[in-house]
Motif scaffolding. Structure first.
Motif, mmCIF file in Angstrom:
data_model
loop_
_atom_site.group_PDB
_atom_site.id
_atom_site.type_symbol
_atom_site.label_atom_id
_atom_site.label_comp_id
_atom_site.label_asym_id
_atom_site.label_seq_id
_atom_site.Cartn_x
_atom_site.Cartn_y
_atom_site.Cartn_z
ATOM 1 N N VAL A 73 0.844 -1.196 0.000
ATOM 2 C CA VAL A 73 0.000 0.000 0.000
ATOM 3 C C VAL A 73 0.876 1.242 0.000
ATOM 4 C CG1 VAL A 73 -2.016 -1.033 1.111
ATOM 5 C CG2 VAL A 73 -0.139 -0.180 2.517
ATOM 6 N N ASP A 74 0.227 2.400 -0.167
ATOM 7 C CA ASP A 74 0.969 3.660 -0.190
ATOM 8 C C ASP A 74 0.317 4.652 0.775
ATOM 9 O OD1 ASP A 74 2.868 5.492 -0.838
ATOM 10 O OD2 ASP A 74 2.177 5.857 -2.886
ATOM 11 N N PHE A 78 -6.716 4.597 0.276
ATOM 12 C CA PHE A 78 -7.901 4.004 0.885
ATOM 13 C C PHE A 78 -7.796 2.498 0.725
ATOM 14 C CE2 PHE A 78 -12.231 2.317 0.651
ATOM 15 C CZ PHE A 78 -12.753 2.810 1.840
ATOM 16 N N VAL A 79 -7.915 1.765 1.826
ATOM 17 C CA VAL A 79 -7.790 0.312 1.789
ATOM 18 C C VAL A 79 -9.091 -0.319 2.272
ATOM 19 C CG1 VAL A 79 -5.301 0.360 2.119
ATOM 20 C CG2 VAL A 79 -6.787 0.258 4.119
ATOM 21 N N MET A 85 -1.439 -5.428 3.527
ATOM 22 C CA MET A 85 -0.752 -4.142 3.645
ATOM 23 C C MET A 85 0.766 -4.318 3.784
ATOM 24 S SD MET A 85 -3.400 -2.036 6.130
ATOM 25 C CE MET A 85 -2.557 -0.483 5.879
ATOM 26 N N PHE A 86 1.169 -5.234 4.676
ATOM 27 C CA PHE A 86 2.600 -5.464 4.911
ATOM 28 C C PHE A 86 2.846 -6.974 5.011
ATOM 29 C CE2 PHE A 86 1.422 -1.467 6.928
ATOM 30 C CZ PHE A 86 2.339 -0.577 6.377
ATOM 31 N N HIS A 164 1.091 8.019 7.184
ATOM 32 C CA HIS A 164 2.503 7.985 6.810
ATOM 33 C C HIS A 164 3.113 6.617 7.081
ATOM 34 C CE1 HIS A 164 6.543 9.529 6.214
ATOM 35 N NE2 HIS A 164 6.903 9.070 7.408
ATOM 36 N N LEU A 165 3.980 6.150 6.161
ATOM 37 C CA LEU A 165 4.716 4.904 6.358
ATOM 38 C C LEU A 165 5.891 5.157 7.306
ATOM 39 C CD1 LEU A 165 4.831 3.539 2.701
ATOM 40 C CD2 LEU A 165 3.639 2.483 4.625
#
Length: 360
Positions: A73-74, A78-79, A85-86, A164-165
């Motif tokens: 994802v970024d 919107f998920v 995701m990870f 934020h990642l």
């Protein structure tokens, strides 16, 4: 020649005196509009600074140590619920699972053999129970290993917008390390603080448990396109500020609002039997508000008033005036305290309608 000069002087003097007399007469005949305060049920819109929160806002953390192998994802994406995701490198946890399964198979074989021996009265019931316990323990280890392996695949727990990642692919993660945050913005909780006196007015005027509707003024000074409702009030007052927190809920179908935004809540508050006067009838001296009040002889008297609330074109007067007072509406800068004036009385209802205000 001398007589002619005297005659001209007399004419000029008479003309000048006549003009002064007319000016004085015109000034004396000036009529000022006056009216009385009016009592009326109305309402005011109060605004409160607010904080906007997502209905669900959580941190996504790594539940296992390991290398962050993939990010699917970024930021700001919107998920959907269940979306990957990870992914943490699973090699160690896959090996642990295989080991646990092998040990469970061994324990199962030992348990079955002990069962056969127990059926032939070769071993005691206690030995059979011990074998059964070892088998159950091994199956539990398999479940635990499967759980640890499942923690390497991190999926969205609900529909939302990610933030934020905090880590990048290839990073070595510790257990509990923050990866990102996820916000469910389908609805928003908006918190605002209300003073004690206004809280009491709100509670005592509540209409049969009907939820109070409110509006949201966003940071760009535009109203949000959805109407919210006050759903909860906190249980305690803040003793330092004397305020109590209200929480309003707003639908957010277009996902315009985001977690952490600020704005202002606009809440309509009813006023019963309020005493109203036009704002234009007041003036300020050293941050205090005054009006000119006329007595029976038409003498102007300056009087301080206390304003409780402000409406469009109107003030709600808490102290200083009554319905029987006559208040100067115009020419405030043209009169002096203690001066006698001619006035024309305007009925309060007509005065109110002339302000183009709809007070309900």
């Amino acid at each position: 020649m001398r007589r002619i000069s005297i005659f001209i002087g007399l004419v000029v003097l008479l003309f000048h005196t006549s003009c002064e007399s007319k000016k004085h007469e015109t000034k004396d005949e000036t009529k000022y509009l006056v009216s009385s305060p009016i009592r009326k049920d109305t309402s005011i819109t109060k605004d409160y600074v607010c904080q906007i929160h997502s209905i669900r806002h959580i941190e996504l953390r790594a539940l296992e140590k390991g290398y962050l192998q993939h990010i699917y994802v970024d930021e700001g994406q919107f998920v959907k619920k269940g979306q990957p995701m990870f992914h943490i490198m699973p090699n160690v946890y896959e090996a642990d699972l295989q080991k646990a399964k092998a040990e469970a198979e061994v324990a199962e074989i030992e348990y079955k053999n002990t069962q056969l021996l127990a059926d032939g009265n070769v071993v005691s019931a206690n030995e059979l129970a011990m074998a059964k316990a070892e088998y159950d323990k091994a199956k539990a280890e398999v479940k635990l290993a499967e759980t640890h392996l499942g923690f390497t695949d991190i999926r969205a727990p609900f529909d939302g917008i990610m933030d934020h990642l905090e880590a990048r692919e290839g990073s070595l993660l510790d257990e509990g390390e923050l990866l990102t945050t996820l916000s469910d913005n389908s609805k928003m909780w908006v918190y605002f603080n209300v003073p004690e006196a206004e809280y009491l007015d709100y509670i005592t005027s509540a209409n049969n448990g009907t939820k109070q509707q409110v509006e949201l003024l966003m940071a760009n000074n535009r109203k949000f396109d959805q109407v919210g409702v006050v759903e909860t009030i906190e249980g305690e007052f803040n003793h330092e500020t004397g305020n109590i927190a209200f929480r309003a809920t707003f639908d957010n179908p277009k996902r315009i609002l985001r977690h952490g935004e600020t704005g202002s809540i606009l809440m309509t508050v009813p006023l019963t039997n309020a005493l109203l006067i036009p704002q234009k009838a007041t003036f300020e001296v050293l941050d205090k508000k005054y009006v000119f009040v006329l007595d029976e002889k038409g003498t102007v008297q300056q009087r301080e008033i206390h304003v409780g609330a402000e409406l469009q074109h109107l003030f709600v007067v808490e102290k200083g005036l009554s319905e029987n007072d006559k208040v100067l509406l115009e020419g405030i800068r043209m009169v002096k305290n203690g001066e006698n004036i001619h006035f024309e009385y305007l009925k309060p209802e007509k005065m109110l309608s002339s302000l183009d205000l709809y007070a309900e």
